[in-house]
Scaffold this active site. Sequence first.
Site, short mmCIF file in Angstrom:
data_model
loop_
_atom_site.label_atom_id
_atom_site.label_comp_id
_atom_site.label_asym_id
_atom_site.label_seq_id
_atom_site.Cartn_x
_atom_site.Cartn_y
_atom_site.Cartn_z
N ASN A 9 0.87 -1.18 0.00
CA ASN A 9 0.00 0.00 0.00
C ASN A 9 0.91 1.23 0.00
O ASN A 9 1.52 1.55 1.02
CB ASN A 9 -0.89 -0.03 1.25
N LYS A 11 0.11 4.25 -0.25
CA LYS A 11 -0.55 5.42 0.37
C LYS A 11 -0.34 6.66 -0.50
O LYS A 11 -0.29 6.55 -1.72
CB LYS A 11 -0.05 5.62 1.79
N HIS A 96 -9.46 0.84 4.98
CA HIS A 96 -8.18 1.07 5.65
C HIS A 96 -8.41 1.98 6.86
O HIS A 96 -9.22 2.90 6.80
CB HIS A 96 -7.17 1.70 4.69
N GLU A 98 -6.83 4.39 7.99
CA GLU A 98 -6.66 5.83 7.74
C GLU A 98 -7.91 6.42 7.11
O GLU A 98 -8.24 7.59 7.34
CB GLU A 98 -5.40 6.05 6.88
N GLU A 168 -5.10 -5.20 10.57
CA GLU A 168 -4.09 -4.17 10.80
C GLU A 168 -4.39 -3.46 12.13
O GLU A 168 -5.23 -2.56 12.16
CB GLU A 168 -4.10 -3.14 9.67
N GLY A 174 2.64 2.10 10.75
CA GLY A 174 3.51 3.23 10.42
C GLY A 174 4.42 3.71 11.53
O GLY A 174 5.09 4.73 11.38
N SER A 213 3.58 -2.24 10.35
CA SER A 213 5.04 -2.26 10.54
C SER A 213 5.65 -3.62 10.23
O SER A 213 6.60 -4.05 10.91
CB SER A 213 5.40 -1.80 11.95
C1 PEP Z 1 -0.76 0.02 6.24
O1 PEP Z 1 -1.12 1.12 6.60
O2 PEP Z 1 -1.45 -0.66 5.44
C2 PEP Z 1 0.50 -0.48 6.80
C3 PEP Z 1 0.61 -1.76 7.03
O3 PEP Z 1 1.47 0.45 7.06
P1 PEP Z 1 2.92 0.18 7.69
O4 PEP Z 1 3.47 -1.09 7.10
O5 PEP Z 1 3.73 1.38 7.31
O6 PEP Z 1 2.73 0.05 9.17
#
Ligand code: PEP
Length: 250
Positions: A9, A11, A96, A98, A168, A174, A213
């Site tokens: 992703n 973003k 997601h 966000e 997630e 992040g 992460s």
């Molecule tokens: C995400 O937001 O889909 C995600 C997994 O981000 P990150 O790997 O940066 O934590």
Amino acid sequence: MRKKIVAGNWKMNTTVAEGVALAKDLVAALGQVPSDVNLVVAPPFVHLTSVGEVIADSKIALSAQNCANKAKGAYTGEVAAAMIAGVGCEYVILGHSERRQYYGETSATLVEKMALAFENGLKPIYCVGEMLAEREAGNHFAVVRAQIEEVLFGLTAEQMANVVIAYEPVWAIGIGVTATSEQAQEIHAFIRKVLAEKFGALAEEITILYGGSCKPSNAKELFACPDIDGGLIGGAALKAADFIAIAQSY
Ligand code: PEP
């Protein structure tokens, strides 16, 4: 055998030129990825056509990061599922955290988006996950159950078979802190159990990704868990070498 997927992703990162360069690096490195690991990239909307051209003859599939909850019309700034399908996307990320947090996305909106995704032949990558306060209060199972029941329980079995779920935990996205493999496995198994209540044996066939992460240093341990079928990768998907190293972690 469940499908193994490592999805990136991107973003709101990369210019079109940077995105095309990243996609070219991924295609060049595909020989290093095990043949049973499927790769997906989700660049920003405006990159879909040019990144799609780069990955067209490869085993990397294209995904959008979102779609509108309306089919078409006077919705300035929105992008319809039909448009996404029209530029060659196979997947669309929906729900997601966000989008839920910053753009007020609710289960009701997600039901509409999901329906439009299916009408246009897209496979949803449906994200679920709890906030830190919800986990600390011991509510994470209830939160994830509600996200699944409200959006997925209205699907037919045929539709459900085309959904990929991404768990997630919002507190792990992040910031470099990942869920432990025990925490992730526990909730992945729970998600499968909730799916089985509605869809029976089909739950065993659904790909459930971990996101938050995930990076080359922890992917192997996470992917070794019996109910984790790959990853949805944010930050580490922006470096071809890291994304490929994660895909090699199976
Ligand atoms: C995400 O937001 O889909 C995600 C997994 O981000 P990150 O790997 O940066 O934590």
